[in-house]
Scaffold this motif. Structure first.
Motif, PDB file in Angstrom:
ATOM      1  N   GLY A 182       9.574   4.025   8.892  1.00 37.54           N
ATOM      2  CA  GLY A 182       9.474   2.728  10.271  1.00 37.54           C
ATOM      3  C   GLY A 182       8.829   1.684   9.944  1.00 37.54           C
ATOM      4  N   ASP A 183       8.157   1.227  10.910  1.00 39.38           N
ATOM      5  CA  ASP A 183       7.052   0.120  10.638  1.00 39.38           C
ATOM      6  C   ASP A 183       5.647   1.101   9.835  1.00 39.38           C
ATOM      7  N   GLU A 184       5.130   1.935  10.353  1.00 35.44           N
ATOM      8  CA  GLU A 184       3.966   2.057   9.838  1.00 35.44           C
ATOM      9  C   GLU A 184       3.702   2.790   8.893  1.00 35.44           C
ATOM     10  N   VAL A 185       2.713   3.028   7.454  1.00 34.18           N
ATOM     11  CA  VAL A 185       2.041   3.439   6.539  1.00 34.18           C
ATOM     12  C   VAL A 185       0.889   4.385   6.384  1.00 34.18           C
ATOM     13  N   LEU A 186       1.594   5.491   6.715  1.00 31.40           N
ATOM     14  CA  LEU A 186       0.807   6.668   6.457  1.00 31.40           C
ATOM     15  C   LEU A 186       0.165   7.748   5.249  1.00 31.40           C
ATOM     16  N   PRO A 187      -0.934   8.015   5.965  1.00 37.48           N
ATOM     17  CA  PRO A 187      -1.393   8.425   4.049  1.00 37.48           C
ATOM     18  C   PRO A 187      -0.807  10.205   3.637  1.00 37.48           C
ATOM     19  N   GLY A 210       1.219  -1.218   0.223  1.00 35.28           N
ATOM     20  CA  GLY A 210       0.157  -0.194  -0.118  1.00 35.28           C
ATOM     21  C   GLY A 210       0.686   1.213   0.306  1.00 35.28           C
ATOM     22  N   ALA A 211       2.108   1.376   0.335  1.00 34.02           N
ATOM     23  CA  ALA A 211       3.068   2.134   0.301  1.00 34.02           C
ATOM     24  C   ALA A 211       3.039   2.913  -1.149  1.00 34.02           C
ATOM     25  N   THR A 212       3.151   4.621  -1.304  1.00 29.84           N
ATOM     26  CA  THR A 212       4.038   4.398  -2.550  1.00 29.84           C
ATOM     27  C   THR A 212       5.256   4.839  -2.726  1.00 29.84           C
ATOM     28  N   THR A 234      -5.422  14.278  -4.509  1.00 28.84           N
ATOM     29  CA  THR A 234      -4.592  12.939  -4.213  1.00 28.84           C
ATOM     30  C   THR A 234      -4.273  12.647  -3.074  1.00 28.84           C
ATOM     31  N   THR A 235      -4.502  11.470  -2.377  1.00 30.04           N
ATOM     32  CA  THR A 235      -4.657  10.727  -1.539  1.00 30.04           C
ATOM     33  C   THR A 235      -2.501   9.769  -2.236  1.00 30.04           C
ATOM     34  N   PHE A 236      -1.428   9.870  -1.438  1.00 34.45           N
ATOM     35  CA  PHE A 236      -0.196   8.861  -1.303  1.00 34.45           C
ATOM     36  C   PHE A 236       0.087   8.143  -0.045  1.00 34.45           C
ATOM     37  N   HIS A 237       0.767   7.540  -0.385  1.00 28.03           N
ATOM     38  CA  HIS A 237       0.915   6.461   1.007  1.00 28.03           C
ATOM     39  C   HIS A 237       2.523   6.852   1.133  1.00 28.03           C
ATOM     40  N   GLN A 238       2.739   6.516   1.746  1.00 22.60           N
ATOM     41  CA  GLN A 238       4.668   6.384   3.167  1.00 22.60           C
ATOM     42  C   GLN A 238       4.873   5.983   4.027  1.00 22.60           C
ATOM     43  N   GLU A 239       5.905   5.245   3.878  1.00 22.16           N
ATOM     44  CA  GLU A 239       5.853   4.224   4.266  1.00 22.16           C
ATOM     45  C   GLU A 239       7.903   4.932   5.404  1.00 22.16           C
TER      46      GLU A 239
END
Length: 296
Positions: free
Chosen positions: A106-111, A57-59, A99-104
């Motif tokens: 550390g241990d999280e994927v955040l919008p 799910g991360a961009t 537009t919504t992207f997702h960043q990884e």
């Protein structure tokens, strides 16, 4: 190998304001030791490396290091500046006005929400982690000594000095007014000890009398644990402060908190944080100020 790098002034609307961030693209071939050496070469508060994601799910995956080589996490200027480069620089394309992207990280994927007007990036909004309220500091005298102020300068009437995290845990210290905030001269060794005992990464000192009446707080950030003497705009500390102000009833839930930072460094910045319960989001802009090529 050659790798492109950029500098972005984050939380700024014009060059040479806000918080400067160095960013390296296509960093997958760089090992951690090399990333740390590059961060030392740039000698900025933080350098962010953009990599392919490893989580679903991360961009993109982001890794950020301070000049002395400490890896830092959380969605602050290190992340917002990277997304400003990726979107405003045309490395990723948005669709429509938002537009919504997702960043990884550390241990999280955040919008990451990016708004556009006529194809140009206007604003980036990043979700923080759920707030975690940690230890409070009872020894105000020792903390005051570490900061170079008097014990009575710490404003204990409404808020305790407390470690709060929305991705990175920082010690939030309330002071009586912004003149005291500007007067701070930390003793790095003593502040390092105070942060270690409290379980905090950095120290965010603030007052509730900002320069602009439309703002909420006036702040400065010091982080001897990561080798940062002072930072001019710290999103990973602004998020916790906004969360604490709402949790303690200083600011109503559902508010947008505006924090002024960097004024004492001649790099004025304004950080906007919206708080809706445990949903904390940081918003801002940036300016691409420089680019070049690393020959490695």
């Amino acid at each position: 190998m050659d790798r492109k790098f950029y500098w972005v002034d984050v939380f700024a609307s014009a060059p040479l304001e806000g918080n400067p961030l160095s960013i390296v693209l296509d960093a997958d071939a760089l090992d951690e030791a090399t990333m740390k050496r590059i961060a030392g070469e740039f000698n900025q508060a933080e350098t962010t490396f953009i990599l392919k994601p490893t989580r679903p799910g991360a961009t993109y995956r982001l890794r950020s290091f301070t000049a002395p080589g400490t890896e830092v996490f959380g969605a602050g200027h290190n992340a917002l500046g990277a997304w400003w480069l990726l979107t405003a620089g045309g490395f990723v394309e948005g669709k429509g006005s938002r537009t919504t992207f997702h960043q990884e990280i550390g241990d999280e994927v955040l919008p990451v929400d990016v708004t556009y007007d006529a194809g140009k990036v206007q604003r980036i909004v990043m979700k923080h982690s759920v707030p975690v309220f940690g230890a409070t500091v009872a020894d105000a005298r020792a903390l005051a000594e570490a900061l170079g102020v008097e014990e009575g300068d710490i404003d204990l009437r409404r808020l305790p000095p407390q470690v709060v995290s929305t991705g990175a845990g920082h010690l939030l210290v309330p002071l009586r007014d912004r003149r005291i905030v500007d007067r701070i001269r930390p003793d790095s060794a003593k502040l390092f000890s105070a942060l270690h005992q409290a379980g905090g990464e950095g120290c965010y000192v603030f007052s509730l009398d900002p320069v602009d009446a439309s703002s909420t707080a006036y702040a400065r950030f010091f982080n001897p644990t990561a080798g940062i003497v002072e930072d001019s705009a710290t999103g990973t500390a602004a998020g916790p402060l906004a969360a604490q102000l709402v949790a303690r009833g200083i600011v109503p839930d559902g508010s947008t908190v505006v924090i002024e930072q960097g004024y004492a460094m001649g790099r004025p910045s304004k950080l906007e944080i919206s708080v809706n319960g445990s949903d904390i989001r940081l918003a801002g802009r940036g300016v691409i100020t420089a680019e070049g090529v690393l020959h490695l």
